[in-house]
Design an enzyme around this catalytic site. Structure first.
Site, PDB file in Angstrom:
ATOM      1  N   TYR A  54     -48.801 -37.432 -72.825  1.00 26.72           N
ATOM      2  CA  TYR A  54     -47.936 -36.294 -72.524  1.00 26.72           C
ATOM      3  C   TYR A  54     -47.256 -36.417 -71.162  1.00 26.72           C
ATOM      4  O   TYR A  54     -46.249 -35.757 -70.911  1.00 26.72           O
ATOM      5  CB  TYR A  54     -48.724 -34.985 -72.542  1.00 26.72           C
ATOM      6  CG  TYR A  54     -49.358 -34.609 -73.855  1.00 26.72           C
ATOM      7  CD1 TYR A  54     -49.084 -35.281 -75.037  1.00 26.72           C
ATOM      8  CD2 TYR A  54     -50.267 -33.549 -73.909  1.00 26.72           C
ATOM      9  CE1 TYR A  54     -49.687 -34.925 -76.230  1.00 26.72           C
ATOM     10  CE2 TYR A  54     -50.868 -33.180 -75.099  1.00 26.72           C
ATOM     11  CZ  TYR A  54     -50.590 -33.877 -76.254  1.00 26.72           C
ATOM     12  OH  TYR A  54     -51.200 -33.515 -77.428  1.00 26.72           O
ATOM     13  N   HIS A 113     -56.433 -40.775 -79.085  1.00 29.95           N
ATOM     14  CA  HIS A 113     -55.257 -40.007 -79.493  1.00 29.95           C
ATOM     15  C   HIS A 113     -54.787 -40.370 -80.905  1.00 29.95           C
ATOM     16  O   HIS A 113     -54.492 -39.493 -81.717  1.00 29.95           O
ATOM     17  CB  HIS A 113     -54.124 -40.209 -78.488  1.00 29.95           C
ATOM     18  CG  HIS A 113     -53.130 -39.090 -78.480  1.00 29.95           C
ATOM     19  ND1 HIS A 113     -52.337 -38.816 -77.400  1.00 29.95           N
ATOM     20  CD2 HIS A 113     -52.800 -38.165 -79.421  1.00 29.95           C
ATOM     21  CE1 HIS A 113     -51.561 -37.773 -77.666  1.00 29.95           C
ATOM     22  NE2 HIS A 113     -51.822 -37.370 -78.900  1.00 29.95           N
ATOM     23  N   ARG A 235     -49.571 -23.780 -78.219  1.00 30.36           N
ATOM     24  CA  ARG A 235     -48.920 -23.851 -76.908  1.00 30.36           C
ATOM     25  C   ARG A 235     -48.027 -22.639 -76.727  1.00 30.36           C
ATOM     26  O   ARG A 235     -47.254 -22.288 -77.608  1.00 30.36           O
ATOM     27  CB  ARG A 235     -48.073 -25.117 -76.773  1.00 30.36           C
ATOM     28  CG  ARG A 235     -47.295 -25.162 -75.435  1.00 30.36           C
ATOM     29  CD  ARG A 235     -46.372 -26.369 -75.339  1.00 30.36           C
ATOM     30  NE  ARG A 235     -45.340 -26.395 -76.344  1.00 30.36           N
ATOM     31  CZ  ARG A 235     -44.206 -25.703 -76.300  1.00 30.36           C
ATOM     32  NH1 ARG A 235     -43.952 -24.897 -75.277  1.00 30.36           N
ATOM     33  NH2 ARG A 235     -43.315 -25.806 -77.261  1.00 30.36           N
ATOM     34  N   SER A 236     -48.132 -22.003 -75.569  1.00 26.69           N
ATOM     35  CA  SER A 236     -47.204 -20.947 -75.192  1.00 26.69           C
ATOM     36  C   SER A 236     -47.220 -20.804 -73.678  1.00 26.69           C
ATOM     37  O   SER A 236     -48.276 -20.814 -73.058  1.00 26.69           O
ATOM     38  CB  SER A 236     -47.586 -19.607 -75.838  1.00 26.69           C
ATOM     39  OG  SER A 236     -46.681 -18.596 -75.412  1.00 26.69           O
ATOM     40  N   ARG A 241     -47.716 -13.729 -75.104  1.00 34.23           N
ATOM     41  CA  ARG A 241     -48.159 -14.496 -76.269  1.00 34.23           C
ATOM     42  C   ARG A 241     -49.509 -15.162 -75.986  1.00 34.23           C
ATOM     43  O   ARG A 241     -50.352 -15.269 -76.879  1.00 34.23           O
ATOM     44  CB  ARG A 241     -47.106 -15.540 -76.640  1.00 34.23           C
ATOM     45  CG  ARG A 241     -47.500 -16.509 -77.764  1.00 34.23           C
ATOM     46  CD  ARG A 241     -47.850 -15.811 -79.062  1.00 34.23           C
ATOM     47  NE  ARG A 241     -46.744 -15.121 -79.666  1.00 34.23           N
ATOM     48  CZ  ARG A 241     -45.787 -15.695 -80.410  1.00 34.23           C
ATOM     49  NH1 ARG A 241     -45.828 -16.995 -80.629  1.00 34.23           N
ATOM     50  NH2 ARG A 241     -44.820 -14.977 -80.923  1.00 34.23           N
ATOM     51  N   ASN A 245     -52.678 -14.684 -78.319  1.00 34.65           N
ATOM     52  CA  ASN A 245     -53.351 -15.798 -78.998  1.00 34.65           C
ATOM     53  C   ASN A 245     -54.867 -15.733 -78.864  1.00 34.65           C
ATOM     54  O   ASN A 245     -55.594 -16.217 -79.740  1.00 34.65           O
ATOM     55  CB  ASN A 245     -52.849 -17.136 -78.449  1.00 34.65           C
ATOM     56  CG  ASN A 245     -51.457 -17.483 -78.923  1.00 34.65           C
ATOM     57  OD1 ASN A 245     -50.930 -16.878 -79.868  1.00 34.65           O
ATOM     58  ND2 ASN A 245     -50.834 -18.457 -78.274  1.00 34.65           N
ATOM     59  N   ARG A 271     -46.834 -34.592 -89.655  1.00 35.02           N
ATOM     60  CA  ARG A 271     -45.464 -35.060 -89.418  1.00 35.02           C
ATOM     61  C   ARG A 271     -45.409 -36.569 -89.210  1.00 35.02           C
ATOM     62  O   ARG A 271     -44.441 -37.230 -89.591  1.00 35.02           O
ATOM     63  CB  ARG A 271     -44.909 -34.334 -88.195  1.00 35.02           C
ATOM     64  CG  ARG A 271     -43.455 -34.606 -87.878  1.00 35.02           C
ATOM     65  CD  ARG A 271     -43.003 -33.688 -86.751  1.00 35.02           C
ATOM     66  NE  ARG A 271     -43.772 -33.921 -85.544  1.00 35.02           N
ATOM     67  CZ  ARG A 271     -43.406 -34.742 -84.571  1.00 35.02           C
ATOM     68  NH1 ARG A 271     -42.287 -35.441 -84.660  1.00 35.02           N
ATOM     69  NH2 ARG A 271     -44.143 -34.871 -83.485  1.00 35.02           N
TER      70      ARG A 271
END
Length: 279
Positions: A54, A113, A235-236, A241, A245, A271
């Site tokens: 990341y 990962h 994620r936020s 939010r 969550n 994906r």
């Protein structure tokens, strides 16, 4: 605000408790990432999920080191890229890389990962991670994006896998993958837990449940995950939010409601294919 935990079982990690909802941090980097993590901790998050790939371990680490709560109250997950696959020395170098980037003394959970099966090293890497738990550099280990056949190969080598983080959402429930993890006693982590580019209010089963419980559709989906023993990492960066969550522990979906959400599955897979993609 309550955050429940689940035990991670496996080689050397039977006493490690993982908070059941984590904060995903991809793809934010730099100050954006630091600010998001800082806000999340202030809002009650105790589990932060990052990765070497990341490019934000440094930003996440900055927020952890300056956090409003002690380090031992936080649970940090990061993930190993394939340049650090292999024997104990190389895997240790990967862990030490993450420790330098984050500025932390230890990592709570180090995941592989992607299995990168073309390298033929993921089983050896699992064994190395399991051995390195005893060093104190990591408290627990696990995998990510492992298909059932990858899990089986690790289990056949005599290793107990504590956790496998995979892509799961109501439309891509991957029930056979979930079942394979359950058969081996592997806790399932869920990234992209509410789906990618989904408008959850489009689905009557989620909309109706949200109205019944006075919650949002996102909260219904997160409750669907945690009630089935999964570890979602939404994620936020939005403070409201983030609080929402975490606010999913004061109600319980019925078996019929869980079955109805399960029925939204349309057979979609992750994906990215773990046999073809990796780093």
């Amino acid at each position: 605000m309550s955050v429940t935990s689940l035990p991670l079982n496996g080689t050397g990690v039977s006493e490690v408790q993982i908070p059941q909802i984590g904060l995903g941090t991809w793809p934010l980097t730099g100050q954006e990432s630091t600010d998001m993590v800082t806000t999340a901790i202030d809002n009650g998050y105790r589990h932060i999920d990052t990765a070497q790939k990341y490019g934000n371990e440094d930003a996440v680490g900055l927020a952890i080191r300056a956090a409003s709560v002690p380090r031992d109250e936080l649970f940090i997950t990061t993930k190993l890229i394939n340049r650090y696959f292999g024997d104990v020395a190389n895997v240790r170098a990967g862990i030490e890389h993450s420790l330098r980037e984050t500025g932390l003394d230890y990592i709570d959970l180090m995941l592989i990962h992607w299995p990168n099966p073309q390298l033929g090293k993921y089983v050896e890497t699992c064994a190395s991670l399991a051995e390195l738990v005893d060093t104190g550099l990591i408290r627990a280990w696990g995998v990510s994006n492992f298909k059932p056949e990858h899990l089986q190969n690790v289990v056949d080598a005599g290793l107990d896998i504590p956790l496998n983080q995979i892509q799961i959402d109501p439309l891509a429930g991957q029930p056979d993958y979930v079942a394979a993890n359950a058969a081996h006693g592997v806790v399932v982590g869920a990234y992209s837990p509410t789906g990618r580019d989904l408008t959850l209010s489009d689905f009557p089963v989620l909309r109706d449940a949200a109205e019944r419980y006075g919650k949002s559709e996102h909260q219904i989906v997160l409750r669907w995950h945690v009630q089935q023993g999964r570890i979602p990492v939404p994620r936020s960066s939005n403070a409201g939010r983030q609080r929402e969550n975490l606010d999913v522990f004061d109600f319980e979906l019925t078996d019929a409601e869980i079955a109805a959400i399960n029925a939204l599955d349309n057979g979609s897979r992750a994906r990215l294919d773990a046999d073809e993609y990796g780093h």
